[in-house]
Structure formats: C-alpha cells, structure tokens
Design a protein around this motif. Structure first.
Motif, PDB file in Angstrom:
ATOM      1  N   ARG A 240       1.252  -1.364   0.176  1.00  0.00           N
ATOM      2  CA  ARG A 240      -0.230  -0.065  -0.005  1.00  0.00           C
ATOM      3  C   ARG A 240       0.726   2.067  -0.073  1.00  0.00           C
ATOM      4  NH1 ARG A 240       0.138   2.615   4.739  1.00  0.00           N
ATOM      5  NH2 ARG A 240       0.743   1.426   6.695  1.00  0.00           N
ATOM      6  N   HIS A 241       2.251   1.111   0.071  1.00  0.00           N
ATOM      7  CA  HIS A 241       3.268   1.870   0.740  1.00  0.00           C
ATOM      8  C   HIS A 241       4.447   1.253   0.541  1.00  0.00           C
ATOM      9  CE1 HIS A 241       5.378   4.869   2.538  1.00  0.00           C
ATOM     10  NE2 HIS A 241       4.644   5.999   1.520  1.00  0.00           N
ATOM     11  N   LEU A 242       5.466   2.904  -0.624  1.00  0.00           N
ATOM     12  CA  LEU A 242       6.610   2.364  -0.113  1.00  0.00           C
ATOM     13  C   LEU A 242       7.474   3.297   0.251  1.00  0.00           C
ATOM     14  CD1 LEU A 242       7.086   1.692  -4.457  1.00  0.00           C
ATOM     15  CD2 LEU A 242       6.852  -0.125  -2.047  1.00  0.00           C
ATOM     16  N   GLY A 243       8.484   2.607   1.180  1.00  0.00           N
ATOM     17  CA  GLY A 243       8.716   3.872   2.290  1.00  0.00           C
ATOM     18  C   GLY A 243      10.271   4.048   0.973  1.00  0.00           C
ATOM     19  N   ILE A 244      10.137   5.664   0.741  1.00  0.00           N
ATOM     20  CA  ILE A 244      11.711   6.204   0.324  1.00  0.00           C
ATOM     21  C   ILE A 244      12.518   7.044   0.666  1.00  0.00           C
ATOM     22  CG2 ILE A 244      11.942   7.166  -2.390  1.00  0.00           C
ATOM     23  CD1 ILE A 244       9.731   5.977  -3.522  1.00  0.00           C
ATOM     24  N   GLN A 245      13.468   6.661   0.636  1.00  0.00           N
ATOM     25  CA  GLN A 245      14.227   7.646   0.894  1.00  0.00           C
ATOM     26  C   GLN A 245      15.988   7.856  -0.310  1.00  0.00           C
ATOM     27  OE1 GLN A 245      15.990   6.157   5.101  1.00  0.00           O
ATOM     28  NE2 GLN A 245      14.037   6.576   5.888  1.00  0.00           N
ATOM     29  N   ASP A 246      16.461   9.040  -0.247  1.00  0.00           N
ATOM     30  CA  ASP A 246      17.383   8.838  -1.141  1.00  0.00           C
ATOM     31  C   ASP A 246      17.362   7.998  -2.659  1.00  0.00           C
ATOM     32  OD1 ASP A 246      18.344  11.032   0.653  1.00  0.00           O
ATOM     33  OD2 ASP A 246      19.443   9.098   1.837  1.00  0.00           O
ATOM     34  N   ASP A 247      16.122   8.031  -2.990  1.00  0.00           N
ATOM     35  CA  ASP A 247      16.213   7.746  -4.536  1.00  0.00           C
ATOM     36  C   ASP A 247      15.945   6.137  -3.892  1.00  0.00           C
ATOM     37  OD1 ASP A 247      15.571  10.048  -5.878  1.00  0.00           O
ATOM     38  OD2 ASP A 247      17.650  10.056  -5.899  1.00  0.00           O
ATOM     39  N   ARG A 248      15.637   5.441  -2.824  1.00  0.00           N
ATOM     40  CA  ARG A 248      15.475   4.822  -2.542  1.00  0.00           C
ATOM     41  C   ARG A 248      14.369   3.760  -1.988  1.00  0.00           C
ATOM     42  NH1 ARG A 248      20.005   1.646  -3.327  1.00  0.00           N
ATOM     43  NH2 ARG A 248      18.997  -0.327  -1.422  1.00  0.00           N
ATOM     44  N   VAL A 249      14.431   2.341  -2.452  1.00  0.00           N
ATOM     45  CA  VAL A 249      12.953   1.588  -1.506  1.00  0.00           C
ATOM     46  C   VAL A 249      13.479   1.283  -0.456  1.00  0.00           C
ATOM     47  CG1 VAL A 249      10.907   0.124  -1.331  1.00  0.00           C
ATOM     48  CG2 VAL A 249      11.323   1.932  -2.975  1.00  0.00           C
ATOM     49  N   THR A 250      13.558   1.572   0.893  1.00  0.00           N
ATOM     50  CA  THR A 250      13.643   1.053   2.292  1.00  0.00           C
ATOM     51  C   THR A 250      12.312   0.744   3.221  1.00  0.00           C
ATOM     52  OG1 THR A 250      13.558   2.875   3.009  1.00  0.00           O
ATOM     53  CG2 THR A 250      15.658   2.886   2.213  1.00  0.00           C
ATOM     54  N   ARG A 251      11.522   0.606   2.834  1.00  0.00           N
ATOM     55  CA  ARG A 251      10.323  -0.429   3.500  1.00  0.00           C
ATOM     56  C   ARG A 251       9.273  -0.580   2.444  1.00  0.00           C
ATOM     57  NH1 ARG A 251       9.375   3.369   5.782  1.00  0.00           N
ATOM     58  NH2 ARG A 251       6.955   3.637   5.813  1.00  0.00           N
ATOM     59  N   VAL A 252       8.315  -1.671   2.619  1.00  0.00           N
ATOM     60  CA  VAL A 252       7.392  -1.553   2.138  1.00  0.00           C
ATOM     61  C   VAL A 252       6.177  -2.639   2.512  1.00  0.00           C
ATOM     62  CG1 VAL A 252       5.840  -3.843   0.124  1.00  0.00           C
ATOM     63  CG2 VAL A 252       8.272  -2.637   0.135  1.00  0.00           C
ATOM     64  N   ASP A 253       5.484  -1.246   3.126  1.00  0.00           N
ATOM     65  CA  ASP A 253       4.512  -1.217   3.807  1.00  0.00           C
ATOM     66  C   ASP A 253       3.007  -1.783   3.779  1.00  0.00           C
ATOM     67  OD1 ASP A 253       5.332   0.204   5.498  1.00  0.00           O
ATOM     68  OD2 ASP A 253       4.649   1.810   5.092  1.00  0.00           O
ATOM     69  N   LEU A 254       2.594  -3.081   3.870  1.00  0.00           N
ATOM     70  CA  LEU A 254       1.674  -3.678   3.270  1.00  0.00           C
ATOM     71  C   LEU A 254       0.592  -3.156   3.788  1.00  0.00           C
ATOM     72  CD1 LEU A 254       3.408  -7.422   3.999  1.00  0.00           C
ATOM     73  CD2 LEU A 254       3.373  -5.672   1.931  1.00  0.00           C
ATOM     74  N   ASP A 255      -0.774  -3.585   3.176  1.00  0.00           N
ATOM     75  CA  ASP A 255      -2.170  -3.206   3.504  1.00  0.00           C
ATOM     76  C   ASP A 255      -2.823  -3.774   4.804  1.00  0.00           C
ATOM     77  OD1 ASP A 255      -2.852  -5.527   2.827  1.00  0.00           O
ATOM     78  OD2 ASP A 255      -4.105  -4.697   0.935  1.00  0.00           O
ATOM     79  N   ASP A 256      -1.975  -5.177   5.251  1.00  0.00           N
ATOM     80  CA  ASP A 256      -2.108  -5.719   6.775  1.00  0.00           C
ATOM     81  C   ASP A 256      -1.656  -5.098   7.092  1.00  0.00           C
ATOM     82  OD1 ASP A 256       0.025  -6.893   6.454  1.00  0.00           O
ATOM     83  OD2 ASP A 256      -0.299  -8.633   5.866  1.00  0.00           O
ATOM     84  N   GLY A 257      -1.011  -4.567   7.528  1.00  0.00           N
ATOM     85  CA  GLY A 257      -0.683  -3.258   8.436  1.00  0.00           C
ATOM     86  C   GLY A 257       0.931  -4.031   8.982  1.00  0.00           C
ATOM     87  N   GLU A 258       1.677  -4.784   7.718  1.00  0.00           N
ATOM     88  CA  GLU A 258       3.267  -5.298   8.045  1.00  0.00           C
ATOM     89  C   GLU A 258       4.141  -4.298   7.553  1.00  0.00           C
ATOM     90  OE1 GLU A 258       5.877  -9.585   7.909  1.00  0.00           O
ATOM     91  OE2 GLU A 258       3.872  -8.979   7.796  1.00  0.00           O
ATOM     92  N   SER A 259       5.458  -4.698   7.780  1.00  0.00           N
ATOM     93  CA  SER A 259       6.087  -3.657   7.257  1.00  0.00           C
ATOM     94  C   SER A 259       7.423  -4.517   6.623  1.00  0.00           C
ATOM     95  CB  SER A 259       6.706  -1.592   7.554  1.00  0.00           C
ATOM     96  OG  SER A 259       5.363  -1.254   7.794  1.00  0.00           O
ATOM     97  N   LEU A 260       7.884  -4.358   5.573  1.00  0.00           N
ATOM     98  CA  LEU A 260       9.214  -5.247   5.205  1.00  0.00           C
ATOM     99  C   LEU A 260       9.916  -4.650   4.910  1.00  0.00           C
ATOM    100  CD1 LEU A 260       7.141  -7.564   2.787  1.00  0.00           C
ATOM    101  CD2 LEU A 260       8.003  -8.046   5.273  1.00  0.00           C
ATOM    102  N   GLU A 261      10.838  -4.205   5.166  1.00  0.00           N
ATOM    103  CA  GLU A 261      12.503  -3.834   5.540  1.00  0.00           C
ATOM    104  C   GLU A 261      13.295  -4.499   4.305  1.00  0.00           C
ATOM    105  OE1 GLU A 261      13.300  -0.979   6.613  1.00  0.00           O
ATOM    106  OE2 GLU A 261      11.723  -1.242   8.580  1.00  0.00           O
TER     107      GLU A 261
END
Length: 466
Positions: A240-261
């Motif tokens: 549901r969301h990509l955590g982005i820092q300095d033109d890199r994806v560092t985290r993938v947030d899922l719609d079930d509430g879990e976050s994956l580094e």
C-alpha cells in the motif's frame, strides 16, 4: 595479540558482509514474480519475499475448481516456440507429460464459419484469389522472420499492406485488431503483429497436459521450487506504500499492517498499480496501457459442431470476441462427456461499462452469441465469469519497453509482459522477463545466472502427439 584479534574481527566482518544477501521484496506473485524470485534463490540469495494479493501464486495463470476439476481463468495453451514456458515445464519435470495437437481455428464472418487452414474453406473465404495468394505470402514471410526490430516504429497496417495488401487487411486483420484491442491496424505495432504471426499460434500444434489443467501444473511446480529454495511468500496482502529515502525504497508497507525492510525491490505488478505506490508522477510509464478481459468458463452436456478450438467472431456483431472449446485441445479437461467452453470479450480497459455488467447480463449476451453462431440454445450446467482487469499490455505503434532498472529509484527493478515487446505476451515471456530481472540484480551485485542463456537456447527434443 590485540592486533591479531582485531584482524580476525575484520576478516569475520568482511566474510559476513559477503555472505549476507540483500533483502529482496518482489511485488506480485504472478509468473514474472515467481521466476524473478527463483532466479535469485537459485543463486543462493536467501532473503527473498514475494508479496501477492491473491490466495495463491500464479496471477493470470491461476485456476479455479469446480466439482473436483481445475479450469483456467481464461484460455491458455502451450506454444512450441515459447522457450521460457518450455524451460520451466522441463525444470519442474512436467514437459514429458505435454502432448501436442493440431487445432482448428475458425473465423465467423457474415453468418458462416471458415477454417483458413483448410484448403476448401480457404477457397470459400470471401476474398479474391489474388488476395489469398498475397495472404499466403504474408504468412510465409512472417513465419520465416524472427527479428522484428526494424518494424518497431511501423504499424500493423503497413506490414499487412506491404506484404499482403489492403484487401487482406480489411478482410482479416482489421477485424482481428478490433477484437483484440478495439483499435484499427494503423494504431497497432507492426513488430508485435509480425512476431505473433511468427509464433504460428493458429497453425502449429498446441500443447496441453492430459489429466488436468496445465497452468495449475506449472504454478504448483514453480511454487514447489520456491518452497524448496526457502523463498518467503505472503499471500492475501499487497503493498500500500513504499518508504523512500534518497531515491531508494527502504520499506514496503502492506495493507495488512506489516512493514517489510527492503534492500532491493522487484516490481512485477502492472505499471498502473506500481505508479499508485509512487509519490511522484512517472511519465516514462504513462504510455503503458492494458486491455481487460471478461472470461466465462462453462460446461454443458450438449454436443457442439463443428469441432473447433478457437473461433474469432470476426463479424464484430457479437458481445463476445471469441469462443474456445477447451476440450478440443485437452480432451481430459472436466468430466467425461462435458463440452467445456470459454466465451470471452476483450474490452479496452477495466473501466469499460461492459466489464462492470452483472454476470447475468454478460451470460445473456454470450448465450445470444452462441445461438447466432450455432443455431440452438446453450444450456450450461455450471458457469463462472472471471473479470481480468489488467490482462495484457497494448503494444501500439511506437511502443517502447520501460527500462528494466527503474528510471528514478535506484534499487527497484521491473518485470512483466509490458517489458516483452514485440514478442507475443505469453506465460513464457512473463517467466523470462522475471528471470531477466533476477539476472540483472545478480549482475549488479557481482553474481551471474545461467538461466537467461538456458532459456534462450532451449529447444524441444520431441513433440509427442495426443
């Protein structure tokens, strides 16, 4: 002594750095995502996770079960030149089970049915003898040409008019492009059409696996490969969301509430879905558009003649684009004595009004189509309507494959049939695209993969008939 301990610590740290593989998140568990994960896992990468919103892996190659039998979401067949598919069928041990059949492809035109591979029907087809000879010339030239790069910027209309003639286009290819894309030949890529004709989808034998549905065999087999390689799979959820820092994806947030580094991300979802996860517009992906498909699978005890596998409703006066008699290719699909049909419609987008009609409305239109073609009422004893919202990319004139490496995010790689132009979009090209993404990641991190070369060089040893 202290210097020796410090040196040992540095050696251990350096060794651990070499041995620790990046955390890879694969967005989408269709065939491209499965193949990308497999390519990395085969190379020893042990921190690969697939995120798939469906209940099982496979995507468009998925299946459903009715009365103990498995059926495809829409028609699928094995092509003798689909090297990516053949390679993976071999890898999972299923290729020896494949049987090959010559099929009948019919054109429904002005209330009549024509099999253009049958000499008598070909002569009966409403086109002049001179144009029929031009059509044969077109097909032979396409059969013999494998590299279509010189047609990338040219249209399907130009291809057919140059090698076949305008009347061949108007009689055969204009209706087919309308059925497939709802576009005229002028807007469809000549390279794509040439590559599709080169595959001889309508004239060469097609493959199936007796005793079941071959797409389930494929998906189950590749799933086992991933299980054996300890690839993690998260089903029933999506990004549901990509955590982005300095033109890199560092985290993938899922719609079930879990976050994956994440250290690396492979996007195998349609570009429209991927763009919804991004914080900024991406003009480099805006040209990718997808057709949608409404696909009704049904079974009847009625006998349908003439026997055919594939029928193009080329009169353009039906609700459906085509009909497939699935048991004409695979006599073992369904229960003995069943006639299993797939009646389907290509629609321009998933926003099309027809795509959102009720099942009853859709089936009423399909029953009317059946009656118009065969002259009697269709009486199925079960039906299932599948809506496939982003079914296939539209390879329009001037289409360009988006880059394998994301143009902005430095640790994102892309795979899927939208990257396989001008080849026919198939199960095999989806698998090969995933392998290519995995191989690119390995190359960027000092590794190699022998899978792309193995797929490219794959050839059938035999084609047992059945």
């Amino acid at each position: 002594m202290a210097r020796r301990l410090d040196r040992c610590r540095r050696v251990r740290h350096r060794h651990a750095t070499v041995m620790a593989t990046p955390r890879v998140i694969v967005l989408g568990g269709g065939l491209s995502g499965m193949a990308a994960a497999y390519a990395l896992a085969q190379a020893g990468w042990d921190r690969v996770t697939i995120v798939e919103r469906g209940p099982e892996l496979g995507g468009l190659a998925g299946t459903f079960e009715t009365d103990g039998h498995f059926y495809p979401l829409a028609y699928h067949h094995i092509l003798q030149r689909d090297r990516g598919l053949l390679f993976f069928l071999d890898r999972i041990g299923a290729l020896p089970d494949v049987r090959w059949r010559k099929i009948s492809m019919l054109f429904q035109l002005k209330g009549r049915l024509f099999d253009l591979a049958d000499p008598v029907d070909f002569l009966r087809f409403p086109m002049s003898l001179a144009d029929k000879l031009r059509f044969v010339r077109l097909m032979l030239r396409c059969f013999g040409k494998s590299d279509w790069a010189d047609w990338n910027e040219r249209s399907a209309a130009e291809l057919v008019d140059t090698w076949g003639g305008p009347e061949v286009r108007r009689a055969i290819f204009d209706p087919l492009m309308r059925l497939k894309f709802n576009r005229p030949c002028e807007e469809v890529s000549g390279a794509w059409l040439g590559a599709r004709l080169h595959f001889r989808e309508g004239s060469a034998p097609l493959g199936y696996i007796p005793g079941g549905n071959w797409t389930k065999v494929l998906c189950d087999g590749v799933t086992r490969l991933l299980d054996d390689a300890s690839v993690q799979v998260k089903l029933g959820t999506s990004a549901r969301h990509l955590g982005i820092q300095d033109d890199r994806v560092t985290r993938v947030d899922l719609d079930d509430g879990e976050s994956l580094e994440a250290d690396l991300v492979i996007s195998t979802v349609p570009t429209e879905v991927y763009q919804q996860l991004l914080t900024a517009a991406r003009p480099d992906l805006d040209h990718v558009r997808y057709t949608a498909v409404v696909s009704a699978i049904l079974a009847t005890k009625q006998r349908v003649t003439p026997t055919f596998y594939w029928m193009n409703l080329a009169s353009l006066d039906c609700t459906a684009s085509g009909m497939f008699m699935l048991n004409a290719l695979n006599p073992t699909i369904g229960a003995p004595g069943d006639t299993c049909l797939n009646i389907m419609t290509h629609v321009p987008t998933r926003h099309d009004t027809f795509f959102h009609q009720s099942d009853d409305q859709i089936l009423a239109g399909y029953r009317a189509d059946f009656h118009r073609v065969f002259g009697f009422e269709l009486k199925p004893f079960w039906t299932q309507v599948n809506r496939l919202g982003m079914y296939a990319p539209v390879f329009h004139r001037g289409y360009e494959n988006p880059p394998l490496r994301d143009a902005v995010l430095t640790n994102v790689y892309c795979a899927g049939n939208y990257r396989t132009f001008p080849s026919i979009a198939s199960t095999g090209t989806a698998l090969a695209s995933g392998v290519d993404a995995g191989a690119a990641i390995l190359a960027d991190h000092g590794g190699t993969s022998d899978l792309p070369a193995a797929i490219d060089g794959y050839r059938l040893a035999s084609m047992p008939r059945g």
